[in-house]
Design a protein around this motif. Structure first.
Motif, short mmCIF file in Angstrom:
data_model
loop_
_atom_site.label_atom_id
_atom_site.label_comp_id
_atom_site.label_asym_id
_atom_site.label_seq_id
_atom_site.Cartn_x
_atom_site.Cartn_y
_atom_site.Cartn_z
N PHE A 18 0.80 -1.22 0.00
CA PHE A 18 0.00 0.00 0.00
C PHE A 18 0.83 1.28 0.00
CE2 PHE A 18 0.49 -1.78 4.25
CZ PHE A 18 1.15 -0.75 4.90
N LEU A 19 2.15 1.15 0.10
CA LEU A 19 2.99 2.34 0.10
C LEU A 19 2.88 3.09 -1.23
CD1 LEU A 19 6.23 0.98 1.84
CD2 LEU A 19 4.54 2.54 2.81
N PRO A 20 3.01 4.42 -1.21
CA PRO A 20 2.86 5.19 -2.46
C PRO A 20 3.98 4.89 -3.45
CG PRO A 20 3.70 6.59 -0.69
CD PRO A 20 3.32 5.27 -0.05
N GLY A 21 3.62 4.83 -4.72
CA GLY A 21 4.61 4.56 -5.76
C GLY A 21 4.56 5.61 -6.84
N ASP A 22 3.54 5.52 -7.70
CA ASP A 22 3.41 6.45 -8.82
C ASP A 22 3.38 7.91 -8.36
OD1 ASP A 22 2.04 4.27 -11.04
OD2 ASP A 22 1.68 3.92 -8.92
N SER A 23 2.53 8.19 -7.36
CA SER A 23 2.39 9.57 -6.89
C SER A 23 3.67 10.08 -6.24
CB SER A 23 1.23 9.68 -5.89
OG SER A 23 1.39 8.77 -4.82
N LEU A 24 4.43 9.20 -5.60
CA LEU A 24 5.68 9.61 -4.97
C LEU A 24 6.71 10.00 -6.03
CD1 LEU A 24 7.38 8.09 -1.89
CD2 LEU A 24 8.74 8.49 -3.93
N LEU A 25 6.81 9.20 -7.09
CA LEU A 25 7.74 9.52 -8.18
C LEU A 25 7.36 10.84 -8.83
CD1 LEU A 25 8.67 6.56 -7.80
CD2 LEU A 25 8.86 6.41 -10.28
N PHE A 26 6.07 11.04 -9.03
CA PHE A 26 5.58 12.27 -9.65
C PHE A 26 5.92 13.48 -8.79
CE2 PHE A 26 2.40 15.54 -10.41
CZ PHE A 26 2.33 15.59 -11.80
N ALA A 27 5.62 13.38 -7.49
CA ALA A 27 5.85 14.50 -6.57
C ALA A 27 7.34 14.79 -6.41
CB ALA A 27 5.22 14.20 -5.21
N ALA A 28 8.15 13.74 -6.28
CA ALA A 28 9.59 13.91 -6.11
C ALA A 28 10.21 14.59 -7.33
CB ALA A 28 10.26 12.56 -5.87
N SER A 29 9.75 14.21 -8.51
CA SER A 29 10.29 14.79 -9.74
C SER A 29 9.84 16.24 -9.91
CB SER A 29 9.85 13.95 -10.95
OG SER A 29 10.32 12.63 -10.82
N ALA A 30 8.62 16.53 -9.44
CA ALA A 30 8.14 17.91 -9.50
C ALA A 30 8.99 18.80 -8.59
CB ALA A 30 6.67 17.97 -9.07
N ILE A 31 9.36 18.28 -7.41
CA ILE A 31 10.22 19.02 -6.49
C ILE A 31 11.61 19.20 -7.10
CG2 ILE A 31 11.38 18.93 -4.26
CD1 ILE A 31 8.47 19.59 -3.98
N ALA A 32 12.10 18.15 -7.78
CA ALA A 32 13.43 18.22 -8.40
C ALA A 32 13.48 19.27 -9.50
CB ALA A 32 13.81 16.85 -8.96
N GLY A 85 9.12 11.68 -15.65
CA GLY A 85 8.98 12.65 -16.74
C GLY A 85 7.75 13.52 -16.56
N ALA A 86 6.63 12.90 -16.18
CA ALA A 86 5.38 13.65 -15.97
C ALA A 86 5.55 14.64 -14.83
CB ALA A 86 4.24 12.68 -15.69
N GLY A 87 6.16 14.20 -13.73
CA GLY A 87 6.34 15.09 -12.59
C GLY A 87 7.30 16.23 -12.89
N TYR A 88 8.38 15.93 -13.57
CA TYR A 88 9.41 16.93 -13.85
C TYR A 88 8.92 18.00 -14.82
CZ TYR A 88 14.04 18.87 -14.83
OH TYR A 88 15.12 19.72 -14.95
#
Length: 215
Positions: A45-59, A171-174
């Motif tokens: 249940f840990l976050p996956g897709d949303s975590l990658l998206f959010a982390a890349s947006a921060i980056a 890519g989507a997050g960034y």
């Protein structure tokens, strides 16, 4: 549970707090979350897709000094290594259960059955497809190993799925995570990501129930 839901829905705010409080340790923390999400069969249940998206947006925001290339490499390694651990656990299921009987108590039999059905339906292709489906992706490597699938063959398909998943989410997050509309409605975007990622599993469940009722 409410804390977990809050973390997922406001993952961008929590990500900023994480970076502010832990600095470069953020890379390790996020690596461990993605690794455990797929590697530990008991924590799907840990976050996956949303975590990658959010982390890349921060980056993508230069104020936080995070490197998107480092994220890409770490996330890729995390999901490949996590799936490999998952595969190992599936390969030695009987030994683990005989030695650690408590292990089975933390595995959702319903989710495991869904993973088994998905693998039986799509075969080797399920290893790639499951990477884009939360919960299912945690159990497919486990089931594949238990069915006698060879690790070398599993790794080949797994690499394709992991590279595609990390590229798409990062890519989507960034590139889109810092668009004003997305930033203002980040929680709704996260919900949208979760809904879209769960959609194939929901459709599959509905189809199976319909066909079962017909029979």
């Amino acid at each position: 549970m409410s804390t977990f839901i809050d973390f997922v829905l406001h993952i961008n705010d929590h990500m900023v707090n994480l970076v502010t409080n832990f600095g470069d340790w953020t890379y390790l923390i996020l690596f461990l979350i993605i690794f455990v999400e797929t590697g530990a069969v008991i924590l799907p249940f840990l976050p996956g897709d949303s975590l990658l998206f959010a982390a890349s947006a921060i980056a993508a925001d230069s104020r936080y000094g995070l490197n998107i290339c480092a994220f890409f490499a770490l996330f890729l390694f995390a999901c490949v290594a996590g799936d490999s651990l998952n595969f190992y656990l599936g390969k030695h299921t009987e030994q683990l259960l005989s030695r650690y009987q408590w292990f089975s108590r933390f595995i959702s039999q319903e989710s495991l059955a869904k993973g088994r059905h998905f693998f039986e339906k799509y075969g080797a292709l399920s290893i790639i497809l499951a990477r884009f489906m939360p919960i299912i992706r945690t159990f497919v490597p486990f089931v594949a190993a238990g069915s006698g699938f060879e690790y070398k063959q599993f790794l080949r398909y797994n690499l394709i799925g992991c590279v595609a998943w990390v590229t798409l989410c990062c890519g989507a997050g960034y590139f889109f995570g810092n668009i004003p509309f997305v930033k203002e409605h980040f929680s709704m975007v996260v919900i949208g990501i979760i809904v879209v990622s769960l959609l194939p599993a929901v459709i599959g469940f509905i189809k199976s129930r319909v066909s079962r009722n017909k029979n």
